[in-house]
Design an enzyme around this catalytic site. Sequence first.
Site, PDB file in Angstrom:
ATOM      1  CG  MET A  35      -1.897  -1.209   1.168  1.00 19.81           C
ATOM      2  SD  MET A  35      -3.462  -0.925   1.993  1.00 19.81           S
ATOM      3  CE  MET A  35      -2.918  -0.577   3.657  1.00 19.81           C
ATOM      4  CG  HIS A  42       6.964  -1.990   2.124  1.00 20.30           C
ATOM      5  ND1 HIS A  42       6.879  -0.869   2.900  1.00 20.30           N
ATOM      6  CD2 HIS A  42       5.713  -2.532   2.107  1.00 20.30           C
ATOM      7  CE1 HIS A  42       5.635  -0.717   3.335  1.00 20.30           C
ATOM      8  NE2 HIS A  42       4.902  -1.719   2.879  1.00 20.30           N
ATOM      9  N   GLY A 152       4.897 -10.344   4.077  1.00 22.08           N
ATOM     10  CA  GLY A 152       5.656 -10.221   5.316  1.00 22.08           C
ATOM     11  C   GLY A 152       5.021 -10.996   6.460  1.00 22.08           C
ATOM     12  CD  GLU A 153       7.953 -15.218   8.872  1.00 22.70           C
ATOM     13  OE1 GLU A 153       8.474 -14.857   9.952  1.00 22.70           O
ATOM     14  OE2 GLU A 153       8.247 -16.280   8.290  1.00 22.70           O
ATOM     15  CB  SER A 191       2.963   2.431   6.149  1.00 23.22           C
ATOM     16  OG  SER A 191       3.605   1.583   5.216  1.00 23.22           O
ATOM     17  NE  ARG A 192      -3.082   1.706   9.524  1.00 19.19           N
ATOM     18  CZ  ARG A 192      -3.493   0.685   8.751  1.00 19.19           C
ATOM     19  NH1 ARG A 192      -2.828  -0.458   8.767  1.00 19.19           N
ATOM     20  NH2 ARG A 192      -4.545   0.819   7.965  1.00 19.19           N
TER      21      ARG A 192
HETATM   22  P1  AMP Z   1       1.504  -2.936   3.472  1.00 16.02           P
HETATM   23  O1  AMP Z   1       2.069  -1.908   2.538  1.00 16.02           O
HETATM   24  O2  AMP Z   1       1.517  -2.496   4.902  1.00 16.02           O
HETATM   25  O3  AMP Z   1       0.183  -3.494   3.004  1.00 16.02           O
HETATM   26  O4  AMP Z   1       2.517  -4.151   3.446  1.00 16.02           O
HETATM   27  C1  AMP Z   1       2.884  -4.767   2.239  1.00 16.02           C
HETATM   28  C2  AMP Z   1       3.670  -6.013   2.541  1.00 16.02           C
HETATM   29  O5  AMP Z   1       4.837  -5.677   3.292  1.00 16.02           O
HETATM   30  C3  AMP Z   1       2.879  -7.024   3.381  1.00 16.02           C
HETATM   31  O6  AMP Z   1       3.149  -8.331   2.890  1.00 16.02           O
HETATM   32  C4  AMP Z   1       3.447  -6.820   4.746  1.00 16.02           C
HETATM   33  O7  AMP Z   1       3.355  -7.968   5.571  1.00 16.02           O
HETATM   34  C5  AMP Z   1       4.894  -6.502   4.434  1.00 16.02           C
HETATM   35  N1  AMP Z   1       5.511  -5.802   5.556  1.00 16.02           N
HETATM   36  C6  AMP Z   1       5.055  -4.680   6.174  1.00 16.02           C
HETATM   37  N2  AMP Z   1       5.864  -4.358   7.209  1.00 16.02           N
HETATM   38  C7  AMP Z   1       6.834  -5.302   7.256  1.00 16.02           C
HETATM   39  C8  AMP Z   1       7.968  -5.538   8.108  1.00 16.02           C
HETATM   40  N3  AMP Z   1       8.260  -4.734   9.121  1.00 16.02           N
HETATM   41  N4  AMP Z   1       8.738  -6.618   7.847  1.00 16.02           N
HETATM   42  C9  AMP Z   1       8.446  -7.448   6.822  1.00 16.02           C
HETATM   43  N5  AMP Z   1       7.403  -7.278   5.978  1.00 16.02           N
HETATM   44  C10 AMP Z   1       6.612  -6.236   6.191  1.00 16.02           C
END
Ligand code: AMP
Length: 286
Positions: A35, A42, A152-153, A191-192
């Site tokens: 996102m 990321h 991501g886990e 991101s938050r």
């Molecule tokens: P988002 O942009 O928050 O929807 O995240 C996109 C992808 O990045 C998702 O698969 C998340 O699980 C992964 N992600 C977000 N934060 C982390 C992090 N700190 N470590 C590993 N992967 C992450």
Amino acid sequence: MEVSTLVLARTRAELRDRVAAWRRQGQLIGFVPTMGALHQGHAALVRRARAECDRVVVSIFVNPTQFGPNEDFDRYPRTEDADRALLESLGVDLLFAPPVREIYPPGDSTRVVVGSVAEPMEGERRPGFFTGVATVCTRLFALVSPDRAYFGEKDWQQLLVVRRLVEDLGLPLTIEAVATVREADGLALSSRNAYLSPAERAVAPLLHRCLVEAAEALRAGEPFPPVRERAVQRLVRSGFAAPDYLDLRDEGTLVPLAAARPGARLFIAARLGATRLIDNLAVPLG
Ligand code: AMP
């Protein structure tokens, strides 16, 4: 002089043309859905994709269907210029950053609803969230047609939901999991985190610290209820709201557990001021 190789696609048609050419050449395509407001979490997903695939596609799409009516869709951070620069430096081939109508065309009325693993925790606290996630992932998988998609886990339950839908729909890709990237003080990158005030940022790592200490007590044989109670009290004393959940569950089925056993994992969501943080941690074997 660096030559820019990152191609930007805004429409399904542009995306399909690019990917189809790579497919014809038999290239292996890796995909990282995001996102945006990209950070080193990321980047870790992108680096894995870059190392394992011939071509890497990243999407940036703040998906409206996974936000509830009182959630942060409008104020979710949007930093596309910085995101593009990062993706270029990581050697990404294609960025898909569509407007909403490219993913949800006029008249849109199809949803993907996952049961079981989508029901507890985030599913309970954020009604419709996983239907939004499952729907957008299914659409993105159909458009990008990747061989591998990287998740991501940090969002463990989301990883299970996406694995479930890929299996159930028989989609021809594999889902790869990437370990959570953390700040030096343990806070999972998100991101938050940009929403946190300096004072909240100083308290935020306690979320992870409580999981580490709870995991240690469980590993030593303590049952979960008192471990949980201690962690909740400490978080609340330090300024967190009472957690939405602090659960011990099987990491594959999300069945609740009363004590440590192989495959046990701790899951937490808690609000700090206006920011909702989530995290999870495997419980090591005793
Ligand atoms: P988002 O942009 O928050 O929807 O995240 C996109 C992808 O990045 C998702 O698969 C998340 O699980 C992964 N992600 C977000 N934060 C982390 C992090 N700190 N470590 C590993 N992967 C992450």
